[in-house]
Motif scaffolding. Structure first.
Motif, PDB file in Angstrom:
ATOM      1  N   ALA A 342       0.835  -1.201   0.000  1.00  0.00           N
ATOM      2  CA  ALA A 342       0.000   0.000   0.000  1.00  0.00           C
ATOM      3  C   ALA A 342       0.872   1.254   0.000  1.00  0.00           C
ATOM      4  N   GLY A 343       1.934   1.231   0.807  1.00  0.00           N
ATOM      5  CA  GLY A 343       2.849   2.377   0.844  1.00  0.00           C
ATOM      6  C   GLY A 343       3.553   2.582  -0.479  1.00  0.00           C
ATOM      7  N   ALA A 344       3.946   1.471  -1.122  1.00  0.00           N
ATOM      8  CA  ALA A 344       4.627   1.568  -2.409  1.00  0.00           C
ATOM      9  C   ALA A 344       3.706   2.139  -3.485  1.00  0.00           C
ATOM     10  N   LEU A 345       2.430   1.729  -3.480  1.00  0.00           N
ATOM     11  CA  LEU A 345       1.479   2.256  -4.458  1.00  0.00           C
ATOM     12  C   LEU A 345       1.259   3.758  -4.259  1.00  0.00           C
ATOM     13  N   LEU A 346       1.133   4.175  -2.993  1.00  0.00           N
ATOM     14  CA  LEU A 346       0.992   5.602  -2.707  1.00  0.00           C
ATOM     15  C   LEU A 346       2.198   6.374  -3.219  1.00  0.00           C
ATOM     16  N   THR A 347       3.380   5.824  -2.969  1.00  0.00           N
ATOM     17  CA  THR A 347       4.608   6.488  -3.403  1.00  0.00           C
ATOM     18  C   THR A 347       4.678   6.590  -4.921  1.00  0.00           C
ATOM     19  N   ALA A 348       4.286   5.513  -5.621  1.00  0.00           N
ATOM     20  CA  ALA A 348       4.334   5.528  -7.089  1.00  0.00           C
ATOM     21  C   ALA A 348       3.434   6.614  -7.651  1.00  0.00           C
ATOM     22  N   VAL A 349       2.203   6.708  -7.136  1.00  0.00           N
ATOM     23  CA  VAL A 349       1.264   7.721  -7.627  1.00  0.00           C
ATOM     24  C   VAL A 349       1.761   9.119  -7.290  1.00  0.00           C
ATOM     25  N   TRP A 350       2.254   9.300  -6.055  1.00  0.00           N
ATOM     26  CA  TRP A 350       2.783  10.606  -5.635  1.00  0.00           C
ATOM     27  C   TRP A 350       3.960  11.016  -6.511  1.00  0.00           C
ATOM     28  N   ASN A 351       4.932  10.131  -6.647  1.00  0.00           N
ATOM     29  CA  ASN A 351       6.134  10.469  -7.423  1.00  0.00           C
ATOM     30  C   ASN A 351       5.791  10.793  -8.872  1.00  0.00           C
TER      31      ASN A 351
END
Length: 363
Positions: A342-351
């Motif tokens: 979940a954290g990785a998906l958030l980071t991907a969208v944010w980045n």
């Protein structure tokens, strides 16, 4: 009255080929009503100026100079949509395509024998060896095999950049085109929603006489992104798919650097982790600048400013990743793996969102 045929010529740094190509078109299309539209991506060598100087003397020639946009596919689409002719052809500006085939290609489409006429290097009588370097030949061959396996229309040379079709077909398909990368023919065929009737015309791909080839590994990656975009029905933006793929490469780079630093034994884990993170972020920036944002690629001082912003964006994304994962584990009792995902998906969208908005400014 508009011309019957518009020949769209996407170009970048082809100043030496402008006049020779127009002379060849005059000879090949004698007796036909035609025009040539050079679509230039603001070439530093003065290609647009050469085309406009020729247009001042020859009413058959037009030039579209694009500022802040790059890419063969989008140049072709803009050139075609600028035409009022009932038929449009696309050919490269490097003199490698055989312009003498255009009358026969036009006749095949005009007479209703085909929806699209394609110049092919891979049918009897065609040849590509003379016009390719060894590296370019390998890239093209790999792309041809992959594209042919996915097309609804049998075609021996789906990577061809030399074709002719009725303009209304492109007008109808334009909203659905990815218009990314170099393979506009493939984009058209995959976006049509039905098998198009194809007539193939053999030609020998000529050696380049001036200028430099634009085909490299980054072009192949753009091509793979186009295929992924079409297979997924455009649900995810092409740039996001490319950005995510580059992110996976970054993970591999991170782990390799971390392993190398740990093997040397001179750095503790925390220092090794920081080093691996910095190297991975730098690798991601370079790859995104070369591939994902190739059409708005940063250079010189702008590249260094973009790198600094990319570090900042990714740093905030990493902090958000850790914070969200920790919250999900502590407050929701989620398993570490799911919380990390979940954290990785958030980071991907944010980045991705912040990079597009602040670093490469595509929005």
């Amino acid at each position: 009255m508009p011309a019957e045929l518009t020949v769209v010529i996407p170009c970048f740094n082809e100043v030496a080929n402008v006049e020779p190509l127009v002379r060849r078109l005059h000879a090949a299309l004698a007796g036909l009503d035609w025009e040539a539209v050079f679509v230039d991506d603001n070439s530093p060598d003065g290609t647009a100026a050469a085309a406009k100087a020729l247009a001042a003397r020859d009413p058959r020639v037009r030039c579209l100079r694009r500022i802040g946009r790059r890419g063969l596919a989008s140049a072709c689409v803009e050139g075609i949509l600028s035409s009022a002719a009932p038929f449009v052809a696309v050919m490269d500006g490097d003199l490698q395509h055989d312009e003498t085939l255009l009358p026969a290609m036009l006749a095949a489409v005009r007479d209703g024998r085909a929806d699209i006429a394609v110049g092919s290097r891979h049918v009897a009588g065609g040849e590509a060896v003379g016009g390719f370097s060894a590296t370019r030949a390998r890239i093209s061959a790999a792309g041809t095999r992959l594209a042919a396996s996915l097309l609804p229309t049998p075609l021996s040379d789906p990577m061809s950049g030399f074709f002719l079709l009725p303009r209304p077909i492109v007008e109808d398909l334009a909203p659905r085109l990815s218009a990314r990368g170099f393979k506009i023919l493939l984009d058209l065929l995959l976006s049509a929603g039905r098998p198009l009737r194809v007539a193939e015309f053999a030609y020998v791909f000529r050696p380049r006489e001036a200028g430099e080839s634009k085909l490299d590994l980054a072009v192949l990656m753009e091509f793979l992104g186009l295929l992924a975009d079409k297979l997924l029905g455009g649900v995810l933006p092409w740039r996001f798919l490319s950005f995510a793929a580059v992110g996976l490469v970054g993970v591999i780079v991170h782990l390799l650097v971390l392993w190398a630093a740990a093997s040397l034994g001179h750095l503790g884990f925390a220092s090794s982790q920081w080093l691996a993170t910095a190297v991975a972020m730098t690798a991601n920036f370079v790859l995104n600048n070369r591939v994902t944002y190739r059409d708005v690629r940063l250079r010189g001082a702008a590249m260094w400013r973009g790198l600094a912003l990319f570090y900042l964006v990714c740093g905030v994304g990493a902090a958000a990743n850790v914070g969200l994962a920790r919250l999900l584990v502590r407050e929701e009792g989620l398993a570490w793996g799911l919380a990390g995902l979940a954290g990785a998906l958030l980071t991907a969208v944010w980045n991705y969102t912040m990079s597009a908005t602040l670093v490469w400014r595509t929005r």
